[in-house]
Design a protein around this motif. Sequence first.
Motif, mmCIF file in Angstrom:
data_model
loop_
_atom_site.group_PDB
_atom_site.id
_atom_site.type_symbol
_atom_site.label_atom_id
_atom_site.label_comp_id
_atom_site.label_asym_id
_atom_site.label_seq_id
_atom_site.Cartn_x
_atom_site.Cartn_y
_atom_site.Cartn_z
ATOM 1 N N GLU A 74 0.835 -1.199 0.000
ATOM 2 C CA GLU A 74 0.000 0.000 0.000
ATOM 3 C C GLU A 74 0.874 1.254 0.000
ATOM 4 O OE1 GLU A 74 -3.300 1.974 -0.515
ATOM 5 O OE2 GLU A 74 -3.465 -0.179 -0.106
ATOM 6 N N ARG A 75 1.928 1.231 0.792
ATOM 7 C CA ARG A 75 2.829 2.377 0.865
ATOM 8 C C ARG A 75 3.562 2.580 -0.461
ATOM 9 N NH1 ARG A 75 5.418 4.947 5.323
ATOM 10 N NH2 ARG A 75 7.256 6.139 4.650
ATOM 11 N N HIS A 77 2.672 1.506 -3.517
ATOM 12 C CA HIS A 77 1.742 1.857 -4.593
ATOM 13 C C HIS A 77 1.326 3.323 -4.492
ATOM 14 C CE1 HIS A 77 -2.344 1.838 -6.558
ATOM 15 N NE2 HIS A 77 -1.599 1.324 -7.506
ATOM 16 N N ALA A 78 1.077 3.751 -3.261
ATOM 17 C CA ALA A 78 0.767 5.162 -2.979
ATOM 18 C C ALA A 78 -0.319 5.714 -3.890
ATOM 19 C CB ALA A 78 2.041 6.001 -3.081
ATOM 20 N N GLY A 79 -1.410 4.940 -4.020
ATOM 21 C CA GLY A 79 -2.528 5.412 -4.826
ATOM 22 C C GLY A 79 -2.224 5.516 -6.308
ATOM 23 N N GLY A 80 -1.250 4.751 -6.764
ATOM 24 C CA GLY A 80 -0.897 4.760 -8.181
ATOM 25 C C GLY A 80 0.312 5.604 -8.508
ATOM 26 N N ALA A 81 0.933 6.185 -7.484
ATOM 27 C CA ALA A 81 2.111 7.022 -7.724
ATOM 28 C C ALA A 81 3.280 6.210 -8.261
ATOM 29 C CB ALA A 81 2.530 7.729 -6.430
ATOM 30 N N LYS A 83 4.334 2.294 -10.056
ATOM 31 C CA LYS A 83 3.836 1.091 -10.713
ATOM 32 C C LYS A 83 4.509 -0.137 -10.096
ATOM 33 C CE LYS A 83 3.039 3.576 -15.032
ATOM 34 N NZ LYS A 83 3.478 3.757 -16.436
ATOM 35 N N ARG A 107 -4.050 -7.096 -3.677
ATOM 36 C CA ARG A 107 -5.192 -6.417 -4.282
ATOM 37 C C ARG A 107 -4.923 -6.085 -5.745
ATOM 38 N NH1 ARG A 107 -5.740 -1.860 0.102
ATOM 39 N NH2 ARG A 107 -6.488 -0.706 -1.731
ATOM 40 N N GLU A 109 -5.800 -3.723 -7.657
ATOM 41 C CA GLU A 109 -5.450 -2.345 -8.020
ATOM 42 C C GLU A 109 -3.979 -2.031 -7.781
ATOM 43 O OE1 GLU A 109 -7.654 -1.934 -3.958
ATOM 44 O OE2 GLU A 109 -7.730 -3.210 -5.757
ATOM 45 N N TRP A 110 -3.291 -2.849 -6.990
ATOM 46 C CA TRP A 110 -1.861 -2.629 -6.780
ATOM 47 C C TRP A 110 -1.043 -3.041 -8.003
ATOM 48 C CZ3 TRP A 110 -1.847 -5.569 -1.484
ATOM 49 C CH2 TRP A 110 -2.348 -4.726 -0.478
#
Length: 326
Positions: A74-75, A77-81, A83, A107, A109-110
């Motif tokens: 999660e850290r 990936h940072a909301g897509g920041a 790849k 997940r 989305e990651w």
Amino acid sequence: MGIATLMLACTASVARGFAPSRRVAGAVLRRTGTTLIDGLAELPLDRYDAIILDQYGVLHNGEALLDGVAGALERLHAGGARKLVVLSNTSKRRGPLIAELPGRGFRSEWLHDAICSGECCWEALRESSYASAVVLGWSDRDSAQYLEGTGVTLAKDAAPDVAVAYGPDTIDMADRELTDFRTTGDLGPYRALLEDAVKRNVPMLCANPDQRTIDVDGVTPLFMPATMADAYRAMGGEVVLYGKPGVAHFSAALRAAGVDAGRALMVGDSLHHDILGASAAGLDSLFVVDSGVHAKDLAEVSEASVSNLAAAEGVPVPTFVMRKFR
């Protein structure tokens, strides 16, 4: 078909970034030291636009994400920041690999993309002129299904055109023979087959270039297909390996992420596959120790001990070292 011909038969695979290799190509970057970090908070993440991730021993144990990994992903990936690209030596094809990740807690989305050696080997078979194969397979997978779409079928006699080192459990031709190689490393059941294949100049395509891995208990070592490939090469047989540490495997991951090597970080647990390959491809690397294949090689984890182990193994030191991926 010899190695040179096989290389030409893999043109489509090379074009997509999957290239067979017998050794690491490219200039290996030799660093003089490594940096021990306690968590991702100590990692200079602003350097990287892509994180290339090994699977087993870093993300999961074959069943579920390891402790702390979900938070780390999660850290990163940072909301897509950034790849996230999985770069795996699994002999599975890309589709099944991606499909199973959510069930292990990764997940969807990651994930930006996944590159795996099993897909590379499958593409090479599809582009080849082989008609029949003996597949050294998995007890819980269908070797004939893996070959579907390649034009290659399981040999109906004892004279296959190619040997495919796909898994450590079975010998698959017209019939299936179960072995205990995965737990014992005993090549006895394979020896006559391999000796005959050497005499007939049958090449071996290795879909999983790992020698060993760790079982889901986090402790028990298991023998993998590249151990068979090493034995076959020692007998005089021709072997083509797919996956890490081949530079083309890393180049495919960089192309998938759309970044240059200098803006990507490889996270892995194998000095010989992840760290060596990343160095040869020009990537920084993060070496994860406690959950990986080198856990028993280090009595204590320090910058000095990791540098000494890398020197003893004849590989570059990683850029960073972390006990646990968190």
